[in-house]
Design a protein around this motif. Structure first.
Motif, PDB file in Angstrom:
ATOM      1  N   LEU A   1       0.833  -1.199   0.000  1.00  0.00           N
ATOM      2  CA  LEU A   1       0.000   0.000   0.000  1.00  0.00           C
ATOM      3  C   LEU A   1       0.870   1.252   0.000  1.00  0.00           C
ATOM      4  O   LEU A   1       2.017   1.223   0.448  1.00  0.00           O
ATOM      5  CB  LEU A   1      -0.890   0.017   1.249  1.00  0.00           C
ATOM      6  CG  LEU A   1      -1.894  -1.109   1.395  1.00  0.00           C
ATOM      7  CD1 LEU A   1      -2.564  -1.042   2.755  1.00  0.00           C
ATOM      8  CD2 LEU A   1      -2.918  -1.057   0.300  1.00  0.00           C
ATOM      9  N   PRO A   2       0.316   2.373  -0.476  1.00  0.00           N
ATOM     10  CA  PRO A   2       1.071   3.631  -0.389  1.00  0.00           C
ATOM     11  C   PRO A   2       1.304   4.012   1.072  1.00  0.00           C
ATOM     12  O   PRO A   2       0.531   3.623   1.953  1.00  0.00           O
ATOM     13  CB  PRO A   2       0.158   4.647  -1.065  1.00  0.00           C
ATOM     14  CG  PRO A   2      -0.871   3.875  -1.787  1.00  0.00           C
ATOM     15  CD  PRO A   2      -0.943   2.530  -1.176  1.00  0.00           C
TER      16      PRO A   2
ATOM     17  N   LEU B   1      -1.662   5.566   3.018  1.00  0.00           N
ATOM     18  CA  LEU B   1      -2.742   4.630   3.330  1.00  0.00           C
ATOM     19  C   LEU B   1      -2.336   3.684   4.463  1.00  0.00           C
ATOM     20  O   LEU B   1      -3.158   3.325   5.308  1.00  0.00           O
ATOM     21  CB  LEU B   1      -3.120   3.845   2.080  1.00  0.00           C
ATOM     22  CG  LEU B   1      -4.388   3.029   2.133  1.00  0.00           C
ATOM     23  CD1 LEU B   1      -5.573   3.909   2.472  1.00  0.00           C
ATOM     24  CD2 LEU B   1      -4.625   2.340   0.812  1.00  0.00           C
ATOM     25  N   ARG B   2      -1.066   3.315   4.510  1.00  0.00           N
ATOM     26  CA  ARG B   2      -0.575   2.503   5.631  1.00  0.00           C
ATOM     27  C   ARG B   2      -0.684   3.266   6.941  1.00  0.00           C
ATOM     28  O   ARG B   2      -1.044   2.695   7.978  1.00  0.00           O
ATOM     29  CB  ARG B   2       0.882   2.088   5.397  1.00  0.00           C
ATOM     30  CG  ARG B   2       1.006   0.849   4.547  1.00  0.00           C
ATOM     31  CD  ARG B   2       2.421   0.391   4.525  1.00  0.00           C
ATOM     32  NE  ARG B   2       3.183   1.369   3.742  1.00  0.00           N
ATOM     33  CZ  ARG B   2       4.469   1.333   3.557  1.00  0.00           C
ATOM     34  NH1 ARG B   2       5.181   0.410   4.105  1.00  0.00           N
ATOM     35  NH2 ARG B   2       5.062   2.230   2.821  1.00  0.00           N
ATOM     36  N   GLN B   3      -0.390   4.575   6.905  1.00  0.00           N
ATOM     37  CA  GLN B   3      -0.471   5.388   8.120  1.00  0.00           C
ATOM     38  C   GLN B   3      -1.919   5.510   8.593  1.00  0.00           C
ATOM     39  O   GLN B   3      -2.189   5.404   9.791  1.00  0.00           O
ATOM     40  CB  GLN B   3       0.123   6.765   7.871  1.00  0.00           C
ATOM     41  CG  GLN B   3       0.193   7.599   9.121  1.00  0.00           C
ATOM     42  CD  GLN B   3       0.879   8.924   8.872  1.00  0.00           C
ATOM     43  OE1 GLN B   3       1.151   9.298   7.740  1.00  0.00           O
ATOM     44  NE2 GLN B   3       1.156   9.644   9.930  1.00  0.00           N
ATOM     45  N   ILE B   4      -2.856   5.697   7.678  1.00  0.00           N
ATOM     46  CA  ILE B   4      -4.273   5.763   8.046  1.00  0.00           C
ATOM     47  C   ILE B   4      -4.718   4.435   8.641  1.00  0.00           C
ATOM     48  O   ILE B   4      -5.463   4.393   9.622  1.00  0.00           O
ATOM     49  CB  ILE B   4      -5.126   6.141   6.821  1.00  0.00           C
ATOM     50  CG1 ILE B   4      -4.875   7.589   6.454  1.00  0.00           C
ATOM     51  CG2 ILE B   4      -6.600   5.907   7.082  1.00  0.00           C
ATOM     52  CD1 ILE B   4      -5.540   8.038   5.185  1.00  0.00           C
TER      53      ILE B   4
END
Length: 63
Positions: A10-11, A14-17
């Motif tokens: 994943l970008p 998006l991983r942080q979210i």
């Protein structure tokens, strides 16, 4: 043939979210459960069910 889910593809944003969601979902579910016990409305029950399903999905890496 089913592809396996790999969160590292994943970008980064998006991983942080996703990581923030994992940290917030359990306390939010507990709060909503307590709120549903004291003020049970149909919306609260549906929201609690949705949060429980979301917490289970994060736990078993379905999302």
């Amino acid at each position: 043939m089913k592809r396996r889910f790999n969160p590292y593809t994943l970008p980064p944003w998006l991983r942080q979210i996703r990581e923030i969601g994992i940290q917030i979902i359990i306390p939010l579910t507990i709060f909503q459960g307590i709120r549903t016990v004291f003020f049970p409305t149909s919306f609260d029950v549906l929201l609690l069910g949705l949060l429980i399903v979301l917490a289970i999905a994060f736990k078993y890496d379905w999302i």
